[in-house]
Design a protein around this motif. Structure first.
Motif, short mmCIF file in Angstrom:
data_model
loop_
_atom_site.label_atom_id
_atom_site.label_comp_id
_atom_site.label_asym_id
_atom_site.label_seq_id
_atom_site.Cartn_x
_atom_site.Cartn_y
_atom_site.Cartn_z
N ARG A 45 0.84 -1.21 0.00
CA ARG A 45 0.00 0.00 0.00
C ARG A 45 0.87 1.25 0.00
NH1 ARG A 45 -2.56 3.58 3.61
NH2 ARG A 45 -1.57 2.68 5.44
N ASP A 46 0.44 2.23 -0.75
CA ASP A 46 1.11 3.54 -0.77
C ASP A 46 0.58 4.33 0.43
OD1 ASP A 46 1.99 6.14 -1.17
OD2 ASP A 46 1.63 6.10 -3.33
N GLU A 47 1.35 4.39 1.48
CA GLU A 47 0.90 5.01 2.73
C GLU A 47 0.72 6.52 2.63
OE1 GLU A 47 3.13 3.64 6.10
OE2 GLU A 47 2.99 1.56 5.44
N GLU A 48 1.27 7.14 1.60
CA GLU A 48 1.07 8.58 1.42
C GLU A 48 -0.35 8.89 0.95
OE1 GLU A 48 4.10 10.37 -0.99
OE2 GLU A 48 5.71 9.51 0.21
N LEU A 49 -1.03 7.91 0.39
CA LEU A 49 -2.42 8.09 0.00
C LEU A 49 -3.29 7.70 1.19
CD1 LEU A 49 -2.26 6.61 -3.61
CD2 LEU A 49 -2.26 9.01 -2.92
N ASP A 50 -3.60 8.68 2.00
CA ASP A 50 -4.23 8.42 3.30
C ASP A 50 -5.48 9.27 3.49
OD1 ASP A 50 -4.45 7.18 5.77
OD2 ASP A 50 -3.22 8.68 6.78
N ARG A 51 -6.34 9.27 2.48
CA ARG A 51 -7.61 9.97 2.63
C ARG A 51 -8.59 9.11 3.42
NH1 ARG A 51 -9.73 10.72 -2.96
NH2 ARG A 51 -8.87 8.64 -3.16
N GLU A 52 -9.65 9.71 3.87
CA GLU A 52 -10.66 9.00 4.64
C GLU A 52 -11.22 7.79 3.89
OE1 GLU A 52 -15.04 10.13 6.17
OE2 GLU A 52 -13.46 11.51 6.82
N VAL A 53 -11.28 7.86 2.57
CA VAL A 53 -11.86 6.77 1.78
C VAL A 53 -10.88 5.66 1.45
CG1 VAL A 53 -13.62 8.26 0.73
CG2 VAL A 53 -11.39 7.97 -0.40
N ASN A 54 -9.59 5.85 1.73
CA ASN A 54 -8.60 4.82 1.42
C ASN A 54 -8.69 3.66 2.41
OD1 ASN A 54 -6.76 7.47 0.42
ND2 ASN A 54 -6.75 5.68 -0.88
N ALA A 55 -8.78 2.46 1.87
CA ALA A 55 -8.76 1.25 2.71
C ALA A 55 -7.36 1.08 3.27
CB ALA A 55 -9.14 0.04 1.87
N LYS A 56 -7.27 0.53 4.46
CA LYS A 56 -5.99 0.30 5.12
C LYS A 56 -5.64 -1.18 5.03
CE LYS A 56 -5.76 4.58 6.58
NZ LYS A 56 -6.65 5.33 5.76
N PHE A 57 -4.51 -1.50 4.46
CA PHE A 57 -4.02 -2.86 4.30
C PHE A 57 -2.52 -2.76 4.10
CE2 PHE A 57 -5.17 -1.14 0.22
CZ PHE A 57 -4.07 -1.43 -0.56
N ASP A 58 -1.83 -3.88 4.05
CA ASP A 58 -0.39 -3.88 3.85
C ASP A 58 0.02 -4.27 2.43
OD1 ASP A 58 0.38 -3.17 6.59
OD2 ASP A 58 -0.53 -5.10 7.09
N VAL A 59 -0.65 -5.28 1.87
CA VAL A 59 -0.31 -5.78 0.53
C VAL A 59 -1.60 -6.04 -0.22
CG1 VAL A 59 0.70 -7.73 -0.75
CG2 VAL A 59 1.86 -6.84 1.29
N SER A 60 -1.61 -5.70 -1.50
CA SER A 60 -2.77 -6.02 -2.34
C SER A 60 -2.33 -6.89 -3.51
CB SER A 60 -3.45 -4.76 -2.86
OG SER A 60 -2.59 -4.04 -3.71
N LEU A 61 -3.19 -7.84 -3.83
CA LEU A 61 -2.99 -8.77 -4.94
C LEU A 61 -4.14 -8.59 -5.91
CD1 LEU A 61 -1.71 -11.40 -6.22
CD2 LEU A 61 -3.33 -12.66 -4.75
N HIS A 62 -3.81 -8.54 -7.20
CA HIS A 62 -4.84 -8.36 -8.22
C HIS A 62 -4.58 -9.37 -9.33
CE1 HIS A 62 -5.77 -4.63 -6.16
NE2 HIS A 62 -4.46 -4.48 -6.09
N VAL A 63 -5.54 -10.27 -9.52
CA VAL A 63 -5.42 -11.29 -10.55
C VAL A 63 -6.68 -11.23 -11.41
CG1 VAL A 63 -5.03 -13.74 -11.05
CG2 VAL A 63 -4.14 -12.75 -8.92
N ILE A 64 -6.49 -11.12 -12.71
CA ILE A 64 -7.61 -11.15 -13.65
C ILE A 64 -7.59 -12.50 -14.35
CG2 ILE A 64 -8.77 -10.03 -15.60
CD1 ILE A 64 -8.43 -8.22 -13.11
N PHE A 65 -8.69 -13.22 -14.23
CA PHE A 65 -8.83 -14.53 -14.87
C PHE A 65 -9.66 -14.40 -16.14
CE2 PHE A 65 -8.06 -15.47 -10.43
CZ PHE A 65 -7.13 -16.51 -10.50
N GLN A 66 -9.41 -15.28 -17.08
CA GLN A 66 -10.15 -15.21 -18.34
C GLN A 66 -11.64 -15.50 -18.14
OE1 GLN A 66 -8.01 -18.05 -20.71
NE2 GLN A 66 -9.36 -19.75 -20.17
N ASP A 67 -11.97 -16.23 -17.07
CA ASP A 67 -13.37 -16.52 -16.78
C ASP A 67 -13.50 -17.07 -15.36
OD1 ASP A 67 -12.52 -19.21 -16.97
OD2 ASP A 67 -13.19 -19.34 -19.06
N ARG A 68 -14.70 -17.29 -14.94
CA ARG A 68 -14.98 -17.81 -13.60
C ARG A 68 -14.42 -19.22 -13.43
NH1 ARG A 68 -19.18 -17.81 -9.58
NH2 ARG A 68 -18.40 -19.30 -8.06
N ALA A 69 -14.48 -20.03 -14.48
CA ALA A 69 -14.03 -21.42 -14.38
C ALA A 69 -12.53 -21.50 -14.05
CB ALA A 69 -14.33 -22.17 -15.67
N THR A 70 -11.71 -20.64 -14.66
CA THR A 70 -10.27 -20.69 -14.36
C THR A 70 -9.99 -20.17 -12.95
OG1 THR A 70 -9.93 -18.60 -15.57
CG2 THR A 70 -9.49 -20.65 -16.76
#
Length: 103
Positions: A45-70
């Motif tokens: 997480r970019d800790e400098e982006l600390d607005r009220e709406v920013n979620a607080k977490f340490d690491v984010s993972l983003h995976v796009i799958f070709q479909d639900r089955a995969t």
């Protein structure tokens, strides 16, 4: 068929640089390059982006799958399960957001 976006937000018990780096590296080793993955990204997480709406977490993972089955196959894949076993003891909270992507 719609692509599926799988976003995971990890909050860690041990927030040290070493623990965060370990999680990021294990994400890269065990969660990328599965069949059906069309995009993959992981980072801290970019800790400098600390607005009220920013979620607080340490690491984010983003995976796009070709479909639900995969995505569903990935959930029980041996490499995915190994990742969980290696890292789960340091998780204070894990939030998953899955969505079908519209073209």
């Amino acid at each position: 068929m719609a692509r599926l976006a799988h976003h995971v937000f990890f909050t860690l018990k041990d927030k040290s640089d070493a623990a965060i780096t370990s999680l990021v590296n294990d994400c890269k080793e065990y969660l990328d390059n599965h069949d059906g993955v069309v995009d993959f990204a992981v980072g801290r997480r970019d800790e400098e982006l600390d607005r009220e709406v920013n979620a607080k977490f340490d690491v984010s993972l983003h995976v796009i799958f070709q479909d639900r089955a995969t995505h569903d196959v990935y959930q029980t894949a041996p490499r995915h399960l190994t990742f969980i076993e290696r890292q789960k003891e340091n998780w204070a909270q894990v939030q998953v957001c899955d969505s079908l992507l519209e073209d």
